[in-house]
Design a protein around this motif. Structure first.
Motif, PDB file in Angstrom:
ATOM      1  N   SER A   1      32.040  36.656  33.774  1.00 32.63           N
ATOM      2  CA  SER A   1      31.114  35.619  33.309  1.00 32.63           C
ATOM      3  C   SER A   1      31.074  34.423  34.245  1.00 32.63           C
ATOM      4  O   SER A   1      30.378  33.440  33.971  1.00 32.63           O
ATOM      5  CB  SER A   1      31.524  35.153  31.904  1.00 32.63           C
ATOM      6  OG  SER A   1      31.506  36.228  30.990  1.00 32.63           O
ATOM      7  N   GLY A   2      31.848  34.487  35.340  1.00 28.84           N
ATOM      8  CA  GLY A   2      31.867  33.393  36.293  1.00 28.84           C
ATOM      9  C   GLY A   2      32.834  32.275  35.947  1.00 28.84           C
ATOM     10  O   GLY A   2      32.860  31.239  36.626  1.00 28.84           O
ATOM     11  N   VAL A   3      33.634  32.459  34.906  1.00 28.41           N
ATOM     12  CA  VAL A   3      34.615  31.448  34.512  1.00 28.41           C
ATOM     13  C   VAL A   3      35.840  31.562  35.414  1.00 28.41           C
ATOM     14  O   VAL A   3      36.420  32.642  35.554  1.00 28.41           O
ATOM     15  CB  VAL A   3      35.034  31.617  33.039  1.00 28.41           C
ATOM     16  CG1 VAL A   3      36.097  30.593  32.661  1.00 28.41           C
ATOM     17  CG2 VAL A   3      33.822  31.498  32.134  1.00 28.41           C
ATOM     18  N   LEU A   4      36.244  30.461  36.027  1.00 29.36           N
ATOM     19  CA  LEU A   4      37.375  30.482  36.948  1.00 29.36           C
ATOM     20  C   LEU A   4      38.685  30.747  36.207  1.00 29.36           C
ATOM     21  O   LEU A   4      38.876  30.300  35.081  1.00 29.36           O
ATOM     22  CB  LEU A   4      37.463  29.159  37.702  1.00 29.36           C
ATOM     23  CG  LEU A   4      36.293  28.847  38.648  1.00 29.36           C
ATOM     24  CD1 LEU A   4      36.425  27.444  39.205  1.00 29.36           C
ATOM     25  CD2 LEU A   4      36.230  29.871  39.778  1.00 29.36           C
ATOM     26  N   PHE A   5      39.581  31.447  36.866  1.00 30.74           N
ATOM     27  CA  PHE A   5      40.891  31.709  36.286  1.00 30.74           C
ATOM     28  C   PHE A   5      41.801  30.486  36.400  1.00 30.74           C
ATOM     29  O   PHE A   5      42.685  30.285  35.570  1.00 30.74           O
ATOM     30  CB  PHE A   5      41.558  32.903  36.983  1.00 30.74           C
ATOM     31  CG  PHE A   5      40.889  34.211  36.708  1.00 30.74           C
ATOM     32  CD1 PHE A   5      40.952  34.789  35.445  1.00 30.74           C
ATOM     33  CD2 PHE A   5      40.202  34.887  37.713  1.00 30.74           C
ATOM     34  CE1 PHE A   5      40.349  36.020  35.190  1.00 30.74           C
ATOM     35  CE2 PHE A   5      39.598  36.110  37.465  1.00 30.74           C
ATOM     36  CZ  PHE A   5      39.664  36.676  36.197  1.00 30.74           C
TER      37      PHE A   5
ATOM     38  N   ASP B   1      40.327  32.508  43.972  1.00 35.10           N
ATOM     39  CA  ASP B   1      39.899  32.555  42.575  1.00 35.10           C
ATOM     40  C   ASP B   1      38.437  32.978  42.474  1.00 35.10           C
ATOM     41  O   ASP B   1      37.520  32.181  42.648  1.00 35.10           O
ATOM     42  CB  ASP B   1      40.100  31.179  41.930  1.00 35.10           C
ATOM     43  CG  ASP B   1      39.927  31.222  40.416  1.00 35.10           C
ATOM     44  OD1 ASP B   1      39.475  32.253  39.889  1.00 35.10           O
ATOM     45  OD2 ASP B   1      40.233  30.208  39.766  1.00 35.10           O
TER      46      ASP B   1
ATOM     47  N   PRO C   1      41.044  26.717  36.901  1.00 30.72           N
ATOM     48  CA  PRO C   1      40.003  25.701  37.072  1.00 30.72           C
ATOM     49  C   PRO C   1      40.469  24.366  37.625  1.00 30.72           C
ATOM     50  O   PRO C   1      39.659  23.610  38.156  1.00 30.72           O
ATOM     51  CB  PRO C   1      39.465  25.529  35.646  1.00 30.72           C
ATOM     52  CG  PRO C   1      40.601  25.911  34.760  1.00 30.72           C
ATOM     53  CD  PRO C   1      41.301  27.027  35.480  1.00 30.72           C
TER      54      PRO C   1
ATOM     55  N   GLY D   1      37.056  34.240  39.706  1.00 29.82           N
ATOM     56  CA  GLY D   1      36.515  34.098  38.360  1.00 29.82           C
ATOM     57  C   GLY D   1      36.293  35.446  37.699  1.00 29.82           C
ATOM     58  O   GLY D   1      36.296  36.496  38.342  1.00 29.82           O
ATOM     59  N   ASN D   2      36.081  35.401  36.382  1.00 30.87           N
ATOM     60  CA  ASN D   2      35.858  36.651  35.648  1.00 30.87           C
ATOM     61  C   ASN D   2      34.395  37.070  35.708  1.00 30.87           C
ATOM     62  O   ASN D   2      33.585  36.456  36.413  1.00 30.87           O
ATOM     63  CB  ASN D   2      36.346  36.515  34.197  1.00 30.87           C
ATOM     64  CG  ASN D   2      35.581  35.450  33.424  1.00 30.87           C
ATOM     65  OD1 ASN D   2      34.462  35.078  33.769  1.00 30.87           O
ATOM     66  ND2 ASN D   2      36.185  34.955  32.355  1.00 30.87           N
TER      67      ASN D   2
ATOM     68  N   LYS E   1      40.197  27.894  46.500  1.00 35.42           N
ATOM     69  CA  LYS E   1      38.731  28.013  46.481  1.00 35.42           C
ATOM     70  C   LYS E   1      38.167  27.430  47.778  1.00 35.42           C
ATOM     71  O   LYS E   1      38.775  26.526  48.361  1.00 35.42           O
ATOM     72  CB  LYS E   1      38.152  27.253  45.283  1.00 35.42           C
ATOM     73  CG  LYS E   1      38.716  27.691  43.942  1.00 35.42           C
ATOM     74  CD  LYS E   1      38.189  26.794  42.820  1.00 35.42           C
ATOM     75  CE  LYS E   1      38.848  27.126  41.499  1.00 35.42           C
ATOM     76  NZ  LYS E   1      40.292  26.822  41.470  1.00 35.42           N
TER      77      LYS E   1
END
Length: 307
Positions: A49-53, A44, A55, A46-47, A61
């Motif tokens: 923006s650093g947001v995990l797909f 994972d 979480p 993340g996108n 991870k």
């Protein structure tokens, strides 16, 4: 040993089923998508923006940088018709019946038919009765075609689902999900002839009903149903995270004590209802070797395209 065992169960060259076998082999070779190898971060990422797909899960991870050689992968999941042809050819089609003690056949018989309204319609995705028969199918293709077919490694599966390692959430034509309205109603009201809508089937973990393979638009790489329809076996033994993997063509070839007897299953969207990002291409879990509702596809481990 396994290939020899498969050979002893095969039909004679003159058997009527050979025509059907030839069709399965021709389809397997003609439906391969070549995937150029390279480096990518497995797990994972993340996108932008650093947001995990995904979480809520720690099993994927932290990401690990790995390198894959080029390979080819079936653009769709193996179908009931193809899978049952294999089982008949190796003499095991009758092993998975209620009469032989396979009680799970009450809910989903290991058969195929010509009825589009049936869960076992020949063009719908097969659900292997266990991990071994899924692996055996790919080895059967290898023996029959003399090409190095196998189940995909977990890294190969994710690399292909992510269009060669892109940071995407879903293996759809757009990278987003437009849910098919199918299976969004009570089981008794489901109509298998309802037209396809949207670009993915994720709904309902309690119904065995699924769409024929290739019903939805392919991913940019040309692959169908790597998000949704059915979950898929890979050949890796399951372990949390990726620290145990090598950096070159990684595959977990040994089980851990903590998770003994479990192989990696990907595309959790194919299991149906989902939470916390598990429907993304990053969702993974370990399933026991006798787990029976997973589908699968095969790869050819050859760095050149198949003619």
């Amino acid at each position: 040993m396994l290939l020899l065992a498969l050979s002893t169960g095969c039909s004679s060259p003159q058997a009527p089923s050979d025509i059907k076998i030839d069709g399965v082999l021709t389809s397997a070779k003609s439906n391969l998508v070549f995937v150029e190898g390279g480096e990518f971060w497995l797990g994972d990422v993340g996108n932008e923006s650093g947001v995990l797909f995904n979480p809520i899960s720690d099993d994927n991870k932290p990401p690990k940088l790995v390198e894959l050689e080029s390979f080819s992968i079936l653009k769709r999941e193996v179908t009931w018709g193809e899978f049952v042809t294999f089982l008949k050819d190796v003499g095991r089609a009758g092993d998975y019946t209620v009469e032989k003690g396979f009680k799970r056949a009450v809910r989903l018989p290991i058969t195929s038919n010509d009825d589009p309204a049936s869960p076992n319609y020949k063009h719908k995705p097969a659900r292997s009765p266990n991990f071994q028969e899924a692996e055996n199918y790919c080895l059967w293709l290898a023996e029959k075609t003399r090409l190095p077919f196998s189940l995909p490694s977990e890294a190969q599966w994710e690399y292909a689902a992510r269009n060669r390692g892109q940071a995407i959430a879903f293996a759809t034509d757009t990278g987003e999900v437009e849910l098919d309205k199918y299976l969004q109603r009570p089981s008794y009201a489901i109509d298998p002839m309802q037209p396809v809508s949207g670009n993915v089937l994720i709904h309902s973990s309690i119904d065995v009903e699924r769409r024929p393979v290739g019903s939805y638009p392919p991913s940019p790489l040309g692959l169908h149903d790597m998000t949704g329809n059915v979950a898929e076996w890979t050949k890796d033994w399951f372990r949390p995270g990726f620290d145990h993997l090598s950096t070159k063509n990684p595959v977990a070839i040994e089980p851990s004590r903590e998770h003994a007897g479990k192989r990696v299953v990907r595309d959790l969207a194919g299991l149906g209802d989902h939470v916390g990002g598990n429907a993304t291409v990053y969702g993974r879990m370990g399933r026991g070797l006798n787990s029976y509702y997973q589908g699968f596809r095969c790869v050819v481990n050859q760095p050149q395209p198949i003619n």
